[in-house]
Write a protein that holds these residues in place. Structure first.
Motif, PDB file in Angstrom:
ATOM      1  N   LYS A   1      25.664  15.756  13.875  1.00 16.09           N
ATOM      2  CA  LYS A   1      24.995  15.280  15.085  1.00 16.09           C
ATOM      3  C   LYS A   1      23.762  14.464  14.684  1.00 16.09           C
ATOM      4  N   PRO A   2      23.986  13.275  14.096  1.00 16.17           N
ATOM      5  CA  PRO A   2      22.847  12.467  13.655  1.00 16.17           C
ATOM      6  C   PRO A   2      22.022  12.006  14.848  1.00 16.17           C
ATOM      7  N   MET A   3      20.715  11.965  14.660  1.00 13.13           N
ATOM      8  CA  MET A   3      19.840  11.492  15.714  1.00 13.13           C
ATOM      9  C   MET A   3      20.016   9.996  15.897  1.00 13.13           C
ATOM     10  N   GLU A   4      19.908   9.553  17.125  1.00 13.22           N
ATOM     11  CA  GLU A   4      19.908   8.130  17.405  1.00 13.22           C
ATOM     12  C   GLU A   4      18.455   7.726  17.586  1.00 13.22           C
ATOM     13  N   LEU A   5      17.988   6.834  16.753  1.00 12.29           N
ATOM     14  CA  LEU A   5      16.576   6.483  16.720  1.00 12.29           C
ATOM     15  C   LEU A   5      16.374   5.012  17.026  1.00 12.29           C
TER      16      LEU A   5
ATOM     17  N   GLN B   1      18.827   8.203  -3.132  1.00 13.26           N
ATOM     18  CA  GLN B   1      19.628   7.227  -2.401  1.00 13.26           C
ATOM     19  C   GLN B   1      18.746   6.680  -1.290  1.00 13.26           C
ATOM     20  N   LEU B   2      18.636   5.356  -1.222  1.00 12.18           N
ATOM     21  CA  LEU B   2      17.695   4.697  -0.328  1.00 12.18           C
ATOM     22  C   LEU B   2      18.414   3.632   0.493  1.00 12.18           C
ATOM     23  N   TRP B   3      17.907   3.408   1.711  1.00 10.30           N
ATOM     24  CA  TRP B   3      18.431   2.331   2.545  1.00 10.30           C
ATOM     25  C   TRP B   3      17.304   1.380   2.910  1.00 10.30           C
ATOM     26  N   VAL B   4      17.676   0.104   3.041  1.00 10.07           N
ATOM     27  CA  VAL B   4      16.757  -0.951   3.467  1.00 10.07           C
ATOM     28  C   VAL B   4      17.321  -1.587   4.726  1.00 10.07           C
ATOM     29  N   ALA B   5      16.523  -1.664   5.787  1.00  5.50           N
ATOM     30  CA  ALA B   5      16.955  -2.324   7.016  1.00  5.50           C
ATOM     31  C   ALA B   5      16.910  -3.838   6.828  1.00  5.50           C
ATOM     32  N   LEU B   6      17.966  -4.520   7.271  1.00  2.24           N
ATOM     33  CA  LEU B   6      17.995  -5.977   7.193  1.00  2.24           C
ATOM     34  C   LEU B   6      17.307  -6.583   8.423  1.00  2.24           C
ATOM     35  N   PRO B   7      16.491  -7.631   8.219  1.00  2.81           N
ATOM     36  CA  PRO B   7      15.901  -8.318   9.370  1.00  2.81           C
ATOM     37  C   PRO B   7      16.986  -8.883  10.279  1.00  2.81           C
TER      38      PRO B   7
ATOM     39  N   MET C   1      18.942   3.161  14.708  1.00  3.62           N
ATOM     40  CA  MET C   1      19.645   3.711  13.544  1.00  3.62           C
ATOM     41  C   MET C   1      20.364   4.995  13.964  1.00  3.62           C
ATOM     42  N   TRP C   2      21.663   5.028  13.722  1.00  3.95           N
ATOM     43  CA  TRP C   2      22.471   6.216  14.025  1.00  3.95           C
ATOM     44  C   TRP C   2      23.585   6.308  13.002  1.00  3.95           C
ATOM     45  N   TRP C   3      23.805   7.505  12.473  1.00  2.65           N
ATOM     46  CA  TRP C   3      24.789   7.753  11.424  1.00  2.65           C
ATOM     47  C   TRP C   3      24.575   6.750  10.298  1.00  2.65           C
ATOM     48  N   ASN C   4      25.544   5.890  10.009  1.00  2.00           N
ATOM     49  CA  ASN C   4      25.420   4.921   8.917  1.00  2.00           C
ATOM     50  C   ASN C   4      25.236   3.491   9.411  1.00  2.00           C
ATOM     51  N   PHE C   5      24.872   3.350  10.678  1.00  2.00           N
ATOM     52  CA  PHE C   5      24.750   2.031  11.275  1.00  2.00           C
ATOM     53  C   PHE C   5      23.297   1.725  11.629  1.00  2.00           C
ATOM     54  N   ILE C   6      22.910   0.470  11.458  1.00  5.01           N
ATOM     55  CA  ILE C   6      21.640  -0.030  11.977  1.00  5.01           C
ATOM     56  C   ILE C   6      21.955  -1.230  12.864  1.00  5.01           C
ATOM     57  N   GLY C   7      21.440  -1.198  14.089  1.00  6.07           N
ATOM     58  CA  GLY C   7      21.612  -2.297  15.025  1.00  6.07           C
ATOM     59  C   GLY C   7      20.326  -2.537  15.783  1.00  6.07           C
ATOM     60  N   ARG C   8      20.440  -3.205  16.915  1.00  7.00           N
ATOM     61  CA  ARG C   8      19.277  -3.473  17.748  1.00  7.00           C
ATOM     62  C   ARG C   8      19.417  -2.869  19.141  1.00  7.00           C
TER      63      ARG C   8
END
Length: 329
Positions: free
Chosen positions: A7-11, A142-148, A273-280
């Motif tokens: 149940k990943p948080m949706e942020l 393990q690190l993630w970088v958000a893309l502009p 950001m939710w689960w393995n996805f980053i969107g707007r």
């Protein structure tokens, strides 16, 4: 690495953009991790310092998992089935052990200590990560970088780089992204970033010139390390606000100390950001999830993994609540 929480948080996350006056001494906040089991019958556990309520981003760094030293004979090690990513880059960095990486670009590579593997998800990619049979102790980040926004639909990519160590004032530094201590990584990023492993000899002190426009995070893997005047213990992350041009690190331990220094210009965009996805938007996330569940060409196919891919968790039945970094004063 996948975020395998059921149940990943949706942020909705955004960096604050308030003005910051230059300072001679960094203001340092201490971020403590939370334990997250990666799943499976023996559940390898990681320590997650980003995102959290106190801070969701450091520069474009939006996710930080720290794991090990993990005895794979007891935990089973890492076995993360094919899973998707959008809108981000993944950064794999090991201290010990070895991980086999496969992705839908066709990359088949190994993550080894002191070697950077960086994967660009962009519009969509999928990959698997499995610790190899010759691994006895697994230990790394393990690190993630958000893309502009202008680059978040960029094409899939995979880069490998082995940085040369630099020695200065009792410290050994490996710069895997950006520039530090006279070294610059050739690896492409889409926003100004810094990533480096810093190993300090017992009771050594090193002062490093840094970009005053960056905010920084120092993750302590081993030892007790003083960042400016704040003492950080193992697995803690010290956040240094922008506006300073040097960072001083002191190993307060009788043994070596190992840290990972992250940095970047404050990320001024709001992201979801939710689960393995980053969107707007929530719609971005829902669409990516649906396409993954329907085996869309968007994410491609990972060849060579012995097993099924990860299904996406159910979307939350809730309106997205904005979550921002605290304002800087």
């Amino acid at each position: 690495m996948s975020n395998v929480e059921t149940k990943p948080m949706e942020l909705r996350c955004g960096a604050s953009v308030d003005g910051e006056r230059p300072a001679t001494t960094p203001r340092v906040d201490v971020l403590t991790p939370r334990d997250v089991p990666l799943g499976g019958p023996r559940a390898m556990t990681v320590r997650r310092t980003l995102p959290q309520r106190a801070r969701t981003l450091i520069g474009a760094w939006c996710f930080a998992d720290h794991y090990g030293p993990d005895d794979v004979s007891a935990t089973g090690g890492m076995d993360v089935a094919p899973h998707p990513h959008t809108g981000l880059q993944t950064v794999s960095w090991l201290f010990s052990g070895e991980i086999e990486h496969r992705d839908s670009l066709g990359s088949h590579a190994f993550v080894r200590p002191g070697e950077l593997n960086l994967m660009t998800g962009g519009y969509g990619i999928s990959h698997s990560e499995v610790s190899t049979p010759r691994t006895t102790i697994l230990h790394g980040v393990q690190l993630w970088v958000a893309l502009p926004d202008e680059h978040r639909d960029t094409a899939r990519d995979f880069q490998h780089h082995v940085p040369e160590p630099v020695r200065i004032d009792g410290a050994e530094i490996r710069v895997f992204l950006g520039s530090l201590a006279g070294e610059t990584s050739p690896v492409r990023t889409f926003s100004p970033l810094l990533g480096a492993e810093i190993v300090l000899e017992p009771h050594a002190t090193v002062t490093l010139a840094v970009d005053p426009g960056f905010e920084h995070g120092l993750l302590v893997d081993q030892g007790d390390v003083r960042l400016a005047d704040v003492l950080l213990h193992r697995a803690e992350l010290g956040y240094a606000h922008p506006g300073i041009d040097t960072l001083t690190l002191t190993n307060e331990s009788d043994d070596i100390a190992r840290t990972v220094l992250l940095g970047g210009t404050p990320f001024e965009e709001e992201i979801v950001m939710w689960w393995n996805f980053i969107g707007r938007s929530h719609e971005d996330i829902a669409k990516a999830r649906e396409e993954w569940q329907n085996s869309s060409d968007r994410f491609g196919v990972v060849e060579g993994y012995a097993g099924n891919r990860l299904p996406a968790p159910a979307l939350p039945n809730a309106v997205i609540t904005p979550r921002r970094n605290p304002s800087r004063h």
